[in-house]
Design a protein around this motif. Structure first.
Motif, mmCIF file in Angstrom:
data_model
loop_
_atom_site.group_PDB
_atom_site.id
_atom_site.type_symbol
_atom_site.label_atom_id
_atom_site.label_comp_id
_atom_site.label_asym_id
_atom_site.label_seq_id
_atom_site.Cartn_x
_atom_site.Cartn_y
_atom_site.Cartn_z
ATOM 1 N N PHE A 85 32.620 -27.826 30.251
ATOM 2 C CA PHE A 85 31.787 -26.831 30.916
ATOM 3 C C PHE A 85 31.505 -25.687 29.956
ATOM 4 C CE2 PHE A 85 36.168 -25.705 31.721
ATOM 5 C CZ PHE A 85 36.204 -24.337 31.482
ATOM 6 N N LEU A 86 30.512 -24.908 30.324
ATOM 7 C CA LEU A 86 30.110 -23.749 29.540
ATOM 8 C C LEU A 86 29.970 -22.573 30.496
ATOM 9 C CD1 LEU A 86 28.970 -22.612 26.790
ATOM 10 C CD2 LEU A 86 26.725 -23.180 27.690
ATOM 11 N N GLU A 87 30.609 -21.459 30.151
ATOM 12 C CA GLU A 87 30.513 -20.257 30.976
ATOM 13 C C GLU A 87 29.689 -19.210 30.243
ATOM 14 O OE1 GLU A 87 34.564 -20.049 33.500
ATOM 15 O OE2 GLU A 87 34.815 -19.725 31.344
ATOM 16 N N VAL A 88 28.868 -18.482 30.988
ATOM 17 C CA VAL A 88 28.038 -17.418 30.438
ATOM 18 C C VAL A 88 28.512 -16.096 31.040
ATOM 19 C CG1 VAL A 88 25.688 -16.522 30.224
ATOM 20 C CG2 VAL A 88 26.085 -19.003 30.244
ATOM 21 N N PHE A 89 28.789 -15.115 30.169
ATOM 22 C CA PHE A 89 29.280 -13.808 30.595
ATOM 23 C C PHE A 89 28.330 -12.711 30.139
ATOM 24 C CE2 PHE A 89 32.967 -16.512 30.407
ATOM 25 C CZ PHE A 89 33.742 -16.117 31.497
ATOM 26 N N ASP A 90 28.317 -11.599 30.855
ATOM 27 C CA ASP A 90 27.561 -10.437 30.395
ATOM 28 C C ASP A 90 28.455 -9.593 29.488
ATOM 29 O OD1 ASP A 90 29.234 -8.867 32.011
ATOM 30 O OD2 ASP A 90 27.696 -8.473 33.517
ATOM 31 N N ILE A 91 27.930 -8.479 29.018
ATOM 32 C CA ILE A 91 28.696 -7.651 28.076
ATOM 33 C C ILE A 91 29.911 -6.998 28.720
ATOM 34 C CG2 ILE A 91 26.710 -7.214 26.591
ATOM 35 C CD1 ILE A 91 26.509 -4.424 27.882
ATOM 36 N N TYR A 92 30.028 -7.043 30.050
ATOM 37 C CA TYR A 92 31.159 -6.451 30.763
ATOM 38 C C TYR A 92 32.181 -7.510 31.175
ATOM 39 C CZ TYR A 92 27.662 -2.817 30.967
ATOM 40 O OH TYR A 92 26.699 -1.904 30.625
ATOM 41 N N SER A 93 32.059 -8.722 30.638
ATOM 42 C CA SER A 93 32.955 -9.840 30.934
ATOM 43 C C SER A 93 32.826 -10.367 32.359
ATOM 44 C CB SER A 93 34.416 -9.471 30.643
ATOM 45 O OG SER A 93 34.572 -9.154 29.282
ATOM 46 N N THR A 94 31.700 -10.106 32.971
ATOM 47 C CA THR A 94 31.422 -10.668 34.290
ATOM 48 C C THR A 94 30.774 -12.032 34.098
ATOM 49 O OG1 THR A 94 31.060 -8.469 35.203
ATOM 50 C CG2 THR A 94 30.209 -10.332 36.479
ATOM 51 N N ARG A 95 31.362 -13.050 34.710
ATOM 52 C CA ARG A 95 30.789 -14.390 34.582
ATOM 53 C C ARG A 95 29.469 -14.454 35.345
ATOM 54 N NH1 ARG A 95 34.714 -18.880 35.752
ATOM 55 N NH2 ARG A 95 34.687 -17.920 37.812
ATOM 56 N N LEU A 96 28.424 -14.850 34.641
ATOM 57 C CA LEU A 96 27.095 -14.954 35.233
ATOM 58 C C LEU A 96 26.781 -16.369 35.704
ATOM 59 C CD1 LEU A 96 25.103 -12.847 32.609
ATOM 60 C CD2 LEU A 96 25.991 -12.098 34.831
ATOM 61 N N ALA A 97 27.298 -17.360 34.985
ATOM 62 C CA ALA A 97 26.981 -18.750 35.326
ATOM 63 C C ALA A 97 27.994 -19.686 34.691
ATOM 64 C CB ALA A 97 25.585 -19.099 34.845
ATOM 65 N N THR A 98 28.104 -20.859 35.263
ATOM 66 C CA THR A 98 28.915 -21.934 34.698
ATOM 67 C C THR A 98 28.095 -23.219 34.771
ATOM 68 O OG1 THR A 98 30.977 -20.919 35.453
ATOM 69 C CG2 THR A 98 31.062 -23.255 34.900
ATOM 70 N N SER A 99 28.034 -23.914 33.656
ATOM 71 C CA SER A 99 27.404 -25.233 33.620
ATOM 72 C C SER A 99 28.509 -26.260 33.443
ATOM 73 C CB SER A 99 26.413 -25.339 32.459
ATOM 74 O OG SER A 99 25.324 -24.485 32.654
ATOM 75 N N ASP A 100 28.642 -27.160 34.405
ATOM 76 C CA ASP A 100 29.696 -28.169 34.388
ATOM 77 C C ASP A 100 29.109 -29.489 33.896
ATOM 78 O OD1 ASP A 100 31.671 -30.040 34.908
ATOM 79 O OD2 ASP A 100 32.218 -29.172 36.837
ATOM 80 N N PHE A 101 29.709 -30.037 32.841
ATOM 81 C CA PHE A 101 29.243 -31.285 32.253
ATOM 82 C C PHE A 101 30.205 -32.441 32.501
ATOM 83 C CE2 PHE A 101 27.857 -27.791 29.398
ATOM 84 C CZ PHE A 101 26.515 -27.822 29.713
ATOM 85 N N SER A 102 31.216 -32.229 33.344
ATOM 86 C CA SER A 102 32.242 -33.257 33.534
ATOM 87 C C SER A 102 31.803 -34.371 34.470
ATOM 88 C CB SER A 102 33.540 -32.633 34.035
ATOM 89 O OG SER A 102 33.334 -31.974 35.266
ATOM 90 N N GLY A 103 30.847 -34.106 35.356
ATOM 91 C CA GLY A 103 30.380 -35.125 36.278
ATOM 92 C C GLY A 103 31.360 -35.366 37.408
ATOM 93 N N PRO A 104 30.969 -36.171 38.389
ATOM 94 C CA PRO A 104 31.795 -36.362 39.576
ATOM 95 C C PRO A 104 33.137 -37.036 39.298
ATOM 96 C CG PRO A 104 29.876 -37.811 39.639
ATOM 97 C CD PRO A 104 29.707 -36.892 38.469
ATOM 98 N N GLU A 105 33.224 -37.870 38.269
ATOM 99 C CA GLU A 105 34.480 -38.564 37.965
ATOM 100 C C GLU A 105 35.184 -37.980 36.748
ATOM 101 O OE1 GLU A 105 33.623 -42.739 37.708
ATOM 102 O OE2 GLU A 105 32.575 -42.738 39.625
ATOM 103 N N GLY A 106 34.657 -36.859 36.204
ATOM 104 C CA GLY A 106 35.277 -36.225 35.053
ATOM 105 C C GLY A 106 34.966 -36.880 33.722
ATOM 106 N N LYS A 107 34.064 -37.865 33.711
ATOM 107 C CA LYS A 107 33.750 -38.606 32.483
ATOM 108 C C LYS A 107 32.467 -38.126 31.814
ATOM 109 C CE LYS A 107 35.961 -42.810 34.110
ATOM 110 N NZ LYS A 107 35.758 -44.214 34.493
#
Length: 196
Positions: A85-107
């Motif tokens: 996964f990839l997390e996107v934060f602003d300059i104040y360390s607030t998480r803005l978004a998460t992109s999950d690439f693991s899929g439903p079975e984690g593969k």
């Protein structure tokens, strides 16, 4: 790989980065077997720019690189790091978004499944360059600054700063933000505008 076919197009590509190289590989891969094009790539830099910061290659990008033959080389050379996964934060360390690439079975995502790859731009380019070397119908020439583009009904001709000219059936502009193709051929009157 197979050589160019006599019936294949003569294709010129401006730009020896990821876009230009993968375009050449895709044009070769998807060409009919009896119409493999002759592809000449021209890069303004004296050598391919195998430097640069890290980039994230998503499952779709990895699927394409795999299909073009570059991903096995990238994996074999242990370039990059697979991420779930990839997390996107602003300059104040607030998480803005998460992109999950693991899929439903984690593969991973898709079939076959792919996750994402965090890799330097340079290593990604090295993998694609190695793939390009396997195709005798593709050449890469560095240190060629285009100063003019002339198109007729039959061909397009590039003129380089050193006075050399080269002609082909079509031109692909993959030469980045300061594109000579766009500035000289596609929309010469359009100027760059900062958009944020």
């Amino acid at each position: 790989m197979a050589p160019a076919s006599p019936e294949g197009l003569d294709i010129l590509i401006l730009g020896g980065g990821i876009a230009g190289l993968t375009t050449a590989l895709a044009l070769t891969k998807f060409a009919p077997k009896d119409q493999i094009p002759r592809i000449k790539i021209f890069e303004v830099r004296p050598v391919p720019a195998t430097i640069g910061g890290a980039v994230n290659l998503t499952p779709n990008a990895l699927r394409l690189l795999d299909h073009l033959g570059a991903l096995p080389i990238i994996r074999e050379r242990d370039y990059g790091h697979t991420i779930d996964f990839l997390e996107v934060f602003d300059i104040y360390s607030t998480r803005l978004a998460t992109s999950d690439f693991s899929g439903p079975e984690g593969k991973g995502v898709g079939n076959p499944p792919y996750k994402a790859l965090r890799i330097t731009r340079g290593d990604a380019l090295k993998g694609v360059l190695s793939t390009l070397e396997q195709h005798e119908n593709i050449t890469l020439t560095c240190g060629k600054k285009t100063i003019d583009i002339n198109e007729t009904a039959d061909k397009v001709t590039l003129t380089f700063e050193d006075g050399e000219t080269v002609s082909g059936d079509l031109l692909m502009g993959c030469d980045g933000i300061h594109s000579v193709t766009r500035n000289k051929q596609v929309e010469p009157e359009r100027k760059e505008t900062y958009s944020g």
